[in-house]
Design a protein around this motif. Sequence first.
Motif, PDB file in Angstrom:
ATOM      1  N   MET A 131       0.806  -1.214   0.000  1.00 28.52           N
ATOM      2  CA  MET A 131       0.000   0.000   0.000  1.00 28.52           C
ATOM      3  C   MET A 131       0.838   1.262   0.000  1.00 28.52           C
ATOM      4  O   MET A 131       0.503   2.248  -0.677  1.00 28.52           O
ATOM      5  N   ALA A 132       1.933   1.268   0.766  1.00 30.18           N
ATOM      6  CA  ALA A 132       2.704   2.501   0.948  1.00 30.18           C
ATOM      7  C   ALA A 132       3.289   3.047  -0.350  1.00 30.18           C
ATOM      8  O   ALA A 132       3.208   4.269  -0.588  1.00 30.18           O
ATOM      9  N   PRO A 133       3.920   2.244  -1.222  1.00 29.37           N
ATOM     10  CA  PRO A 133       4.479   2.837  -2.443  1.00 29.37           C
ATOM     11  C   PRO A 133       3.442   3.569  -3.287  1.00 29.37           C
ATOM     12  O   PRO A 133       3.694   4.693  -3.760  1.00 29.37           O
ATOM     13  N   LEU A 134       2.267   2.985  -3.472  1.00 33.54           N
ATOM     14  CA  LEU A 134       1.239   3.642  -4.271  1.00 33.54           C
ATOM     15  C   LEU A 134       0.682   4.862  -3.547  1.00 33.54           C
ATOM     16  O   LEU A 134       0.422   5.911  -4.177  1.00 33.54           O
ATOM     17  N   ALA A 184       6.229   3.241  12.682  1.00 33.66           N
ATOM     18  CA  ALA A 184       5.937   3.319  11.252  1.00 33.66           C
ATOM     19  C   ALA A 184       4.618   4.051  11.013  1.00 33.66           C
ATOM     20  O   ALA A 184       4.506   4.871  10.081  1.00 33.66           O
ATOM     21  N   ALA A 185       3.611   3.781  11.842  1.00 30.81           N
ATOM     22  CA  ALA A 185       2.337   4.496  11.709  1.00 30.81           C
ATOM     23  C   ALA A 185       2.508   5.980  11.968  1.00 30.81           C
ATOM     24  O   ALA A 185       1.877   6.823  11.299  1.00 30.81           O
ATOM     25  N   ALA A 186       3.374   6.330  12.918  1.00 31.68           N
ATOM     26  CA  ALA A 186       3.637   7.746  13.172  1.00 31.68           C
ATOM     27  C   ALA A 186       4.297   8.407  11.959  1.00 31.68           C
ATOM     28  O   ALA A 186       4.000   9.567  11.630  1.00 31.68           O
ATOM     29  N   SER A 201      -9.326  10.791  -0.046  1.00 34.27           N
ATOM     30  CA  SER A 201      -8.172  11.533  -0.571  1.00 34.27           C
ATOM     31  C   SER A 201      -6.925  10.680  -0.411  1.00 34.27           C
ATOM     32  O   SER A 201      -6.944   9.621   0.236  1.00 34.27           O
ATOM     33  N   ALA A 202      -5.820  11.147  -0.995  1.00 33.96           N
ATOM     34  CA  ALA A 202      -4.553  10.437  -0.873  1.00 33.96           C
ATOM     35  C   ALA A 202      -4.038  10.474   0.560  1.00 33.96           C
ATOM     36  O   ALA A 202      -3.383   9.527   1.013  1.00 33.96           O
ATOM     37  N   ARG A 203      -4.306  11.551   1.284  1.00 29.32           N
ATOM     38  CA  ARG A 203      -3.893  11.608   2.688  1.00 29.32           C
ATOM     39  C   ARG A 203      -4.611  10.538   3.505  1.00 29.32           C
ATOM     40  O   ARG A 203      -4.012   9.899   4.381  1.00 29.32           O
ATOM     41  N   CYS A 204      -5.901  10.329   3.221  1.00 30.92           N
ATOM     42  CA  CYS A 204      -6.630   9.274   3.927  1.00 30.92           C
ATOM     43  C   CYS A 204      -6.094   7.894   3.565  1.00 30.92           C
ATOM     44  O   CYS A 204      -6.116   6.976   4.399  1.00 30.92           O
ATOM     45  N   THR A 245      -3.163   3.178   5.466  1.00 29.59           N
ATOM     46  CA  THR A 245      -1.971   2.332   5.475  1.00 29.59           C
ATOM     47  C   THR A 245      -1.435   2.156   6.890  1.00 29.59           C
ATOM     48  O   THR A 245      -1.088   1.041   7.314  1.00 29.59           O
ATOM     49  N   ALA A 246      -1.383   3.262   7.643  1.00 27.74           N
ATOM     50  CA  ALA A 246      -0.914   3.181   9.028  1.00 27.74           C
ATOM     51  C   ALA A 246      -1.854   2.351   9.887  1.00 27.74           C
ATOM     52  O   ALA A 246      -1.410   1.531  10.705  1.00 27.74           O
ATOM     53  N   ALA A 247      -3.175   2.525   9.708  1.00 24.25           N
ATOM     54  CA  ALA A 247      -4.140   1.799  10.532  1.00 24.25           C
ATOM     55  C   ALA A 247      -4.106   0.306  10.245  1.00 24.25           C
ATOM     56  O   ALA A 247      -4.186  -0.519  11.173  1.00 24.25           O
ATOM     57  N   VAL A 248      -3.970  -0.073   8.982  1.00 23.15           N
ATOM     58  CA  VAL A 248      -3.926  -1.491   8.635  1.00 23.15           C
ATOM     59  C   VAL A 248      -2.691  -2.157   9.246  1.00 23.15           C
ATOM     60  O   VAL A 248      -2.755  -3.279   9.767  1.00 23.15           O
TER      61      VAL A 248
END
Length: 491
Positions: free
Chosen positions: A69-72, A124-126, A204-207, A212-215
Motif C-alpha cells: 500500500m505505501a508505495p502507491l 511506522a504508523a507515526a 483523498s490520498a492523505r486518507c 496504510t498506518a491503521a492497517v
Amino acid sequence: MTLIRAGADATDPSGHGPGAAAARRDTTVARPPEAGTPARPARYRDVLRVPFATRLLAGTLIGRMPTAMAPLAIVLITAREGYALAGSLTALYLLANAAGGPLAGRLADRYGQTRTLTTGALVAAAGFTALAATGTSHPGAAAGCVLIAGVAKPPLDAALRALWTVLMPTRDHERVALSLDAAAQELIYVGGPLLVVGVAAAASARCALLATAAVGVGGMMMVVSAPPSRSWKPAPQRTHGLGVLCSPPLRVLYLAMVCAGLPMGAITPLAVQAADRLHDAGLSGTLPAAVSVGALLGGLAYGARSWPGTTTRQLLFLCGGFGAAWLPMLAARTPTAALAACVLPGLLMAPLLSAAYLHTSALAPAGSVTEASALLVAALDIGCAAGTAAAGLAPMPVLLPTGGAAACLVLLAPRRTGRRRARGPRGSAGRSHPGPAPARPCAALSATLCATPASAASNSHSCGLLDAVLLRARIQGGPITPGRPTRRRRR
C-alpha cells in the motif's frame, strides 16, 4: 500421530522457552503410527488446525499490507510535485525496508516479538501520519517521514516464520506452512493497491496514507495478542557483529536471492514496455498480475505434496526453472501470449521462495531465526530494487531470465569448489601420499621393557644394555622381534 516434544525449556510449560525454537526444529520425534494407520504427509488443513496458526497467518497478511500500500500511497500524495519526487520517495521507502528489517529481526531475537513488533508498527504508523499531515511541500521533511516509516516497519513475515518452527509439530508441517505463507502473500500485492485506490477515490490520498498506518497497526495487534507470539523467546546466544552473515551457507543463499529478485522487480517497467510494443495499454497492469496469479497457484501446488530431493537440490532446480520460464515471454508476439507466458515463471516463483524460507530456517543459528528470515526478505528487496532500476535504465527483456540463471550459478559455485578441494591440487590424483611413519619394532620393544615396574637401579641398567643391543642390531641391519635372540645377519 502423537508427537513427543524434546528439547524444550523445562521451566516453561508452554514449550516456548529459551532454545525451544531450535530444539523443536531438530529434536521433534514422532511416535510410530499404530498398526493399520499409515503415515501420510501434512496437508493444508492439518496446518490450519494447529492452534493459533490461522490467526497468526491472517494477522501477518494484514500487517504486511503496508508493504504493497505505501508505495502507491506515496506516489498519489506526491503526484502534484512531480513523478521524480514520487519515485525517489518510493525507492527510499523500499531501501529503508531492506535496511531496517534485519535490524528489527535481531531485536526480536534478543528481546522477544511483543516489544519489537509493537514499537515498530507504532513508529511506522507515526511516520505515515506525519507524512499525511505535512504533505510533500518540503521534500526534506517528507523524506524523513518516509525513512522513519520504512526503517521501523515490523518484520511480521520473519516473525511468523520463526513461530512456524515452534508451532508446527513436524518438519513436513513447517514445509506446508511456509508454502501456504508464500502463496498467500500474493494476496497482499493484489489487495493492497486496490485498497489504496478505493480509499483515495472515496476520500483523498492523505486518507490512503492514514489507512496504510491503521492497517499495519491492526495486523500487528492480531499477531502480538496471540499467546504463541507473547510467550515466544529466543535461545540465548552470543551474537557476532555481523550476525547470521557470519554463516557462509547463508551468505550464498542471500546472494542467490538477490539474483532471483532481479526479474521480480524488472517485470513492472518491462510490462510497460511490452504494453507499448504490443499496442495494449492494459498489459502494464495485467502482466504483473498474471505473475501473481501463477505464484498463488504454484505455491499451493508446491505445498500440497512432498517433493523428492533435499531442499538444496530443489532450490537449484527451481532457480534454473525460474530463469528458463521467462524465455517464452521474450518470444511473445500477442497480448494473449504475453499473459500466458507470465503465468509460467509465477508457477515457480512461490515454490522458490518457499524452499528458500525452509532452507533459511534450517541454516539459521539458534536464537537468530527471525534475523535470518529478515535478511532473506532484505536480499529479495535489494534484488527487486536493482531489477527495477536496471529495467528502467535499459528496458531489455533479457533481464528476466538472467536473474534465475545467476541464482542457479551462485548456488552451484560452493558445490564445485568443495569437489575441487576434495580432489586436491591438479596432478595429485592417483598419487600415494606418504602417511605417518610406522612405529619401529625396536623402539616399541625398548619402550615396553623399560616401562616394566622394577627397582630404579635394575631398570636403569636393563634399559642401558637393551639400548646398546638395539643400536648394534640397527647398524647391522638385523630385525628385532620379541622372544628371538639378536643375531648378526650373514652376508
